[in-house]
Motif scaffolding. Structure first.
Motif, PDB file in Angstrom:
ATOM      1  N   CYS A 265       0.851  -1.192   0.000  1.00  0.00           N
ATOM      2  CA  CYS A 265       0.000   0.000   0.000  1.00  0.00           C
ATOM      3  C   CYS A 265       0.890   1.247   0.000  1.00  0.00           C
ATOM      4  O   CYS A 265       2.112   1.143   0.019  1.00  0.00           O
ATOM      5  CB  CYS A 265      -0.905   0.000   1.232  1.00  0.00           C
ATOM      6  SG  CYS A 265      -0.022   0.180   2.767  1.00  0.00           S
ATOM      7  N   CYS A 266       0.256   2.416  -0.053  1.00  0.00           N
ATOM      8  CA  CYS A 266       1.005   3.677   0.024  1.00  0.00           C
ATOM      9  C   CYS A 266       1.045   4.149   1.469  1.00  0.00           C
ATOM     10  O   CYS A 266       0.148   3.858   2.252  1.00  0.00           O
ATOM     11  CB  CYS A 266       0.311   4.750  -0.813  1.00  0.00           C
ATOM     12  SG  CYS A 266       0.396   4.388  -2.559  1.00  0.00           S
ATOM     13  N   ASN A 267       2.086   4.890   1.788  1.00  0.00           N
ATOM     14  CA  ASN A 267       2.272   5.339   3.165  1.00  0.00           C
ATOM     15  C   ASN A 267       2.759   6.796   3.150  1.00  0.00           C
ATOM     16  O   ASN A 267       3.894   7.079   2.766  1.00  0.00           O
ATOM     17  CB  ASN A 267       3.296   4.418   3.843  1.00  0.00           C
ATOM     18  CG  ASN A 267       3.425   4.701   5.324  1.00  0.00           C
ATOM     19  OD1 ASN A 267       3.430   5.858   5.731  1.00  0.00           O
ATOM     20  ND2 ASN A 267       3.529   3.658   6.111  1.00  0.00           N
ATOM     21  N   LEU A 268       1.869   7.703   3.525  1.00  0.00           N
ATOM     22  CA  LEU A 268       2.195   9.137   3.444  1.00  0.00           C
ATOM     23  C   LEU A 268       3.283   9.526   4.442  1.00  0.00           C
ATOM     24  O   LEU A 268       4.165  10.329   4.143  1.00  0.00           O
ATOM     25  CB  LEU A 268       0.939   9.969   3.728  1.00  0.00           C
ATOM     26  CG  LEU A 268      -0.177   9.882   2.693  1.00  0.00           C
ATOM     27  CD1 LEU A 268      -1.419  10.608   3.170  1.00  0.00           C
ATOM     28  CD2 LEU A 268       0.285  10.455   1.357  1.00  0.00           C
ATOM     29  N   LEU A 269       3.206   8.946   5.653  1.00  0.00           N
ATOM     30  CA  LEU A 269       4.185   9.329   6.679  1.00  0.00           C
ATOM     31  C   LEU A 269       5.594   8.911   6.254  1.00  0.00           C
ATOM     32  O   LEU A 269       6.554   9.665   6.411  1.00  0.00           O
ATOM     33  CB  LEU A 269       3.814   8.673   8.014  1.00  0.00           C
ATOM     34  CG  LEU A 269       4.426   9.324   9.246  1.00  0.00           C
ATOM     35  CD1 LEU A 269       3.940  10.752   9.406  1.00  0.00           C
ATOM     36  CD2 LEU A 269       4.099   8.537  10.504  1.00  0.00           C
ATOM     37  N   LYS A 270       5.689   7.734   5.668  1.00  0.00           N
ATOM     38  CA  LYS A 270       7.002   7.244   5.225  1.00  0.00           C
ATOM     39  C   LYS A 270       7.590   8.210   4.188  1.00  0.00           C
ATOM     40  O   LYS A 270       8.773   8.570   4.250  1.00  0.00           O
ATOM     41  CB  LYS A 270       6.861   5.850   4.638  1.00  0.00           C
ATOM     42  CG  LYS A 270       8.167   5.300   4.108  1.00  0.00           C
ATOM     43  CD  LYS A 270       7.967   4.656   2.759  1.00  0.00           C
ATOM     44  CE  LYS A 270       9.256   4.422   2.033  1.00  0.00           C
ATOM     45  NZ  LYS A 270       9.032   4.027   0.643  1.00  0.00           N
ATOM     46  N   ALA A 271       6.762   8.653   3.236  1.00  0.00           N
ATOM     47  CA  ALA A 271       7.259   9.568   2.197  1.00  0.00           C
ATOM     48  C   ALA A 271       7.760  10.864   2.837  1.00  0.00           C
ATOM     49  O   ALA A 271       8.796  11.413   2.443  1.00  0.00           O
ATOM     50  CB  ALA A 271       6.144   9.866   1.196  1.00  0.00           C
ATOM     51  N   ALA A 272       7.049  11.336   3.867  1.00  0.00           N
ATOM     52  CA  ALA A 272       7.464  12.592   4.512  1.00  0.00           C
ATOM     53  C   ALA A 272       8.724  12.401   5.358  1.00  0.00           C
ATOM     54  O   ALA A 272       9.571  13.291   5.432  1.00  0.00           O
ATOM     55  CB  ALA A 272       6.322  13.136   5.362  1.00  0.00           C
ATOM     56  N   ILE A 273       8.860  11.230   5.985  1.00  0.00           N
ATOM     57  CA  ILE A 273      10.072  10.959   6.786  1.00  0.00           C
ATOM     58  C   ILE A 273      11.296  11.056   5.882  1.00  0.00           C
ATOM     59  O   ILE A 273      12.328  11.616   6.244  1.00  0.00           O
ATOM     60  CB  ILE A 273       9.994   9.561   7.460  1.00  0.00           C
ATOM     61  CG1 ILE A 273       8.950   9.574   8.576  1.00  0.00           C
ATOM     62  CG2 ILE A 273      11.349   9.125   7.998  1.00  0.00           C
ATOM     63  CD1 ILE A 273       8.607   8.193   9.145  1.00  0.00           C
ATOM     64  N   LEU A 274      11.158  10.521   4.653  1.00  0.00           N
ATOM     65  CA  LEU A 274      12.312  10.519   3.751  1.00  0.00           C
ATOM     66  C   LEU A 274      12.501  11.861   3.032  1.00  0.00           C
ATOM     67  O   LEU A 274      13.566  12.111   2.483  1.00  0.00           O
ATOM     68  CB  LEU A 274      12.159   9.390   2.724  1.00  0.00           C
ATOM     69  CG  LEU A 274      12.229   7.976   3.319  1.00  0.00           C
ATOM     70  CD1 LEU A 274      11.978   6.930   2.241  1.00  0.00           C
ATOM     71  CD2 LEU A 274      13.579   7.718   3.994  1.00  0.00           C
ATOM     72  N   SER A 275      11.470  12.717   3.016  1.00  0.00           N
ATOM     73  CA  SER A 275      11.577  13.964   2.239  1.00  0.00           C
ATOM     74  C   SER A 275      11.857  15.205   3.072  1.00  0.00           C
ATOM     75  O   SER A 275      12.269  16.230   2.521  1.00  0.00           O
ATOM     76  CB  SER A 275      10.268  14.253   1.499  1.00  0.00           C
ATOM     77  OG  SER A 275       9.766  13.121   0.897  1.00  0.00           O
ATOM     78  N   SER A 276      11.581  15.155   4.382  1.00  0.00           N
ATOM     79  CA  SER A 276      11.692  16.386   5.185  1.00  0.00           C
ATOM     80  C   SER A 276      13.148  16.681   5.516  1.00  0.00           C
ATOM     81  O   SER A 276      13.945  15.768   5.713  1.00  0.00           O
ATOM     82  CB  SER A 276      10.900  16.238   6.478  1.00  0.00           C
ATOM     83  OG  SER A 276       9.561  15.944   6.182  1.00  0.00           O
ATOM     84  N   ASP A 277      13.471  17.971   5.605  1.00  0.00           N
ATOM     85  CA  ASP A 277      14.844  18.344   5.969  1.00  0.00           C
ATOM     86  C   ASP A 277      15.129  17.998   7.424  1.00  0.00           C
ATOM     87  O   ASP A 277      16.191  17.506   7.760  1.00  0.00           O
ATOM     88  CB  ASP A 277      15.045  19.853   5.749  1.00  0.00           C
ATOM     89  CG  ASP A 277      14.874  20.225   4.289  1.00  0.00           C
ATOM     90  OD1 ASP A 277      15.614  19.672   3.462  1.00  0.00           O
ATOM     91  OD2 ASP A 277      13.979  21.033   3.977  1.00  0.00           O
ATOM     92  N   GLY A 278      14.164  18.292   8.285  1.00  0.00           N
ATOM     93  CA  GLY A 278      14.337  18.001   9.719  1.00  0.00           C
ATOM     94  C   GLY A 278      13.264  17.036  10.177  1.00  0.00           C
ATOM     95  O   GLY A 278      12.179  16.969   9.594  1.00  0.00           O
ATOM     96  N   LEU A 279      13.577  16.274  11.224  1.00  0.00           N
ATOM     97  CA  LEU A 279      12.659  15.245  11.689  1.00  0.00           C
ATOM     98  C   LEU A 279      12.665  15.255  13.210  1.00  0.00           C
ATOM     99  O   LEU A 279      13.727  15.132  13.827  1.00  0.00           O
ATOM    100  CB  LEU A 279      13.187  13.897  11.173  1.00  0.00           C
ATOM    101  CG  LEU A 279      12.300  12.688  11.210  1.00  0.00           C
ATOM    102  CD1 LEU A 279      11.007  12.934  10.460  1.00  0.00           C
ATOM    103  CD2 LEU A 279      13.042  11.498  10.595  1.00  0.00           C
ATOM    104  N   THR A 280      11.488  15.428  13.805  1.00  0.00           N
ATOM    105  CA  THR A 280      11.442  15.388  15.271  1.00  0.00           C
ATOM    106  C   THR A 280      10.316  14.483  15.723  1.00  0.00           C
ATOM    107  O   THR A 280       9.375  14.205  14.986  1.00  0.00           O
ATOM    108  CB  THR A 280      11.178  16.779  15.904  1.00  0.00           C
ATOM    109  OG1 THR A 280       9.822  17.156  15.670  1.00  0.00           O
ATOM    110  CG2 THR A 280      12.099  17.844  15.367  1.00  0.00           C
ATOM    111  N   THR A 281      10.444  14.040  16.991  1.00  0.00           N
ATOM    112  CA  THR A 281       9.309  13.422  17.645  1.00  0.00           C
ATOM    113  C   THR A 281       9.224  14.013  19.043  1.00  0.00           C
ATOM    114  O   THR A 281      10.033  14.873  19.409  1.00  0.00           O
ATOM    115  CB  THR A 281       9.397  11.889  17.629  1.00  0.00           C
ATOM    116  OG1 THR A 281       8.154  11.391  18.139  1.00  0.00           O
ATOM    117  CG2 THR A 281      10.542  11.358  18.471  1.00  0.00           C
TER     118      THR A 281
END
Ligand code: ADP
Length: 492
Positions: free
Chosen positions: A200-216
């Motif tokens: 299936c498609c996964n929007l969060l995964k695409a954003a994890i790989l595309s964003s400059d910064g990543l936080t939780t």
């Protein structure tokens, strides 16, 4: 520095849970630390306009989606006269027709359109942003769009994605996203939207790989999500970005959660008051809820054990059920304010309500009720958060500020904010009760320690109560960390 916050919730406008608290609190603090933030949300039919003042004119723009062009617009508001907010809608009230924030409509398709419309607006407006900060899967589609589809790469804003809960990833069948992707597919790397394990498609995964910064939202959760158990299928993807992943604990919005000014309380109180006055004010709140819910007033001096929560598996609903239905044995009363979306969980907690009401030892209120939530934080003595996992958790922080001691499971942000009164270190930060395992024994023995302290050692209880109320859990320091991150992204 101009920062656009894009999300599906904001407290006082459209809130379901902690995401809403975070957006309003963080944006308010960014403003006070001399950053220019703007909050962008869909203009749901469910928007509350009570705290919004309309400013500026409606800005129209062209929205391109699935090969069709249409009109869309943003309206400008100020939240509580200070926080800049933009509400976005598509032609013919696409969003204003949605009476709920989530569910009941094509949620995934709608948020994909929302993200694409944000992108279209950013490409056409005169407003320039240095940072676009996207939150969770609902805004995630914006991140790959900015990275791969922006026409002038040298002027693209930096993006940062905050992961508030890995359980929700925006997954959908390949067919449903295909139409949305067809204009941009050739621009993005192959497989960007593909889920690593499900077909299936996964929007969060695409954003994890595309964003400059990543936080939780906490340091412990940042470590948990790179493990198979915590990553919910995306641990390997997150491991690839391990060096960019930062855990920043959430703060509390001081204006929303302050017992000294809380208009939902009939008697306000705060850490500067004497313990006698605090106890008296909390008793006013407790008595009022006991009367409202027909709880036996003879139990007023027993500890009131409470929870305010979404009733979903993540929140440890079985442990919560176990504790509140055994209240008779615990010499206490219990009140739960919970919102349930699952018929089986609803039934279970209706049953818990029957047990509590039949012996007048408490109540389960199955609704989302902001006013009651505030009153409950003020009324209770012990606040339960038995989560199986918890990215940050805000309710334990609110409970502390309102003079209740939290009893939590050691996981995620709960582990980072609550230090056990008996065994925790450092000693100077002890502020609640912590249990480890998900079996009944672990929570029972911790509850037993907590209630023993309540019944037998009032002075120590009050000491921790005062410490909790004085704790600085504001947005001041977490916000500085976000600003540091924004600067690093801009100047590296
Ligand atoms: P989550 O975002 O996972 O639901 P958090 O602890 O981060 O959990 O934030 C929960 C927020 O939602 C708090 O502001 C809490 O008071 C509020 N909340 C949760 N359940 C209810 C409810 N039934 N009624 C009113 N507010 C609720």
């Amino acid at each position: 520095m101009r920062v656009l916050q894009v999300a599906s919730e904001a407290a006082h406008i459209a809130k379901v849970g902690g995401l809403g608290d975070v957006l309003t609190g963080l944006t308010r603090e960014l403003l006070s630390q001399d950053i220019c933030p703007v909050l962008l949300l869909p203009k749901y039919g469910a928007i509350s306009y009570d705290h919004l003042t309309r400013v500026g004119t409606k800005e129209s723009f062209e929205h391109h989606f699935q090969g069709i062009s249409s009109k869309a617009y943003v309206e400008q508001y100020l939240l509580q006269k200070t926080i800049p907010v933009l509400l976005l809608d598509l032609e013919e009230g696409f969003w204003s027709k949605q009476s709920a924030i989530y569910g009941g409509f094509d949620e995934l398709g709608s948020f994909v359109r929302f993200s694409k419309a944000c992108f279209d607006w950013l490409s056409q407006t005169n407003q320039r942003f240095d940072i676009v900060h996207v939150h969770d899967w609902q805004a995630a589609f914006l991140s790959p769009l900015l990275r791969y589809c922006w026409r002038a790469p040298h002027s693209v804003p930096k993006t940062i994605l905050t992961l508030h809960n890995m359980e929700y990833q925006g997954k959908c069948g390949i067919d449903s996203l295909q139409a949305a992707l067809y204009e941009i597919d050739t621009l993005c790397p192959e497989g960007l939207f593909e889920d690593p394990s499900d077909r299936c498609c996964n929007l969060l995964k695409a954003a994890i790989l595309s964003s400059d910064g990543l936080t939780t939202v906490s340091e412990t959760y940042a470590r948990e999500i790179i493990t198979p158990e915590g990553g919910k299928g995306l641990d390997q993807v997150l491991l690839k970005r391990k060096n960019s992943l930062v855990g920043i604990i959430n703060g509390l919005d001081a204006e929303s959660w302050d017992p000294t000014t809380d208009s939902f309380l009939s008697k306000q109180y705060g850490a500067h008051d004497s313990i006698e006055n605090i106890r008296a004010a909390k008793m006013v709140a407790k008595r009022s809820l006991f009367e409202q819910f027909n709880i036996d007033l003879r139990y007023l001096d027993l500890p009131l054990v409470a929870s305010v929560t979404r009733l979903v598996s993540q929140k440890g609903v079985d442990l919560l059920y176990h504790v509140i239905t055994s209240m008779k044995e615990w010499q206490g009363a219990s009140l739960v304010l919970g919102i349930s979306y699952d018929p089986m969980i609803t039934e279970k907690f209706c049953h818990a309500d029957q047990i509590l009401t039949s012996n007048r030892r408490g109540k389960v209120v199955l609704q989302s009720n902001e006013s009651l939530a505030h009153q409950l934080y003020a009324a209770c003595d012990l606040f339960l958060v038995p989560s199986l996992f918890e990215p940050c958790g805000l309710t334990q922080l609110i409970a502390l500020r309102y003079g209740a001691l939290p009893l939590v499971r050691r996981t995620g942000g709960l582990a980072d904010t609550i230090v056990d009164c008996h065994f925790g270190s450092p000693e100077s930060e002890r502020n609640g009760f912590v249990f480890e395992h998900t079996d009944h024994h672990s929570i029972d023995s911790t509850l037993s320690r907590a209630l023993l302290m309540y019944h037998k050692d009032q002075k120590t209880w009050e000491y921790f109560m005062m410490r909790g109320m004085k704790l600085d859990s504001s947005w001041r320091l977490p916000c500085k960390r976000y600003i540091g991150l924004y600067r690093d992204l801009l100047f590296k």
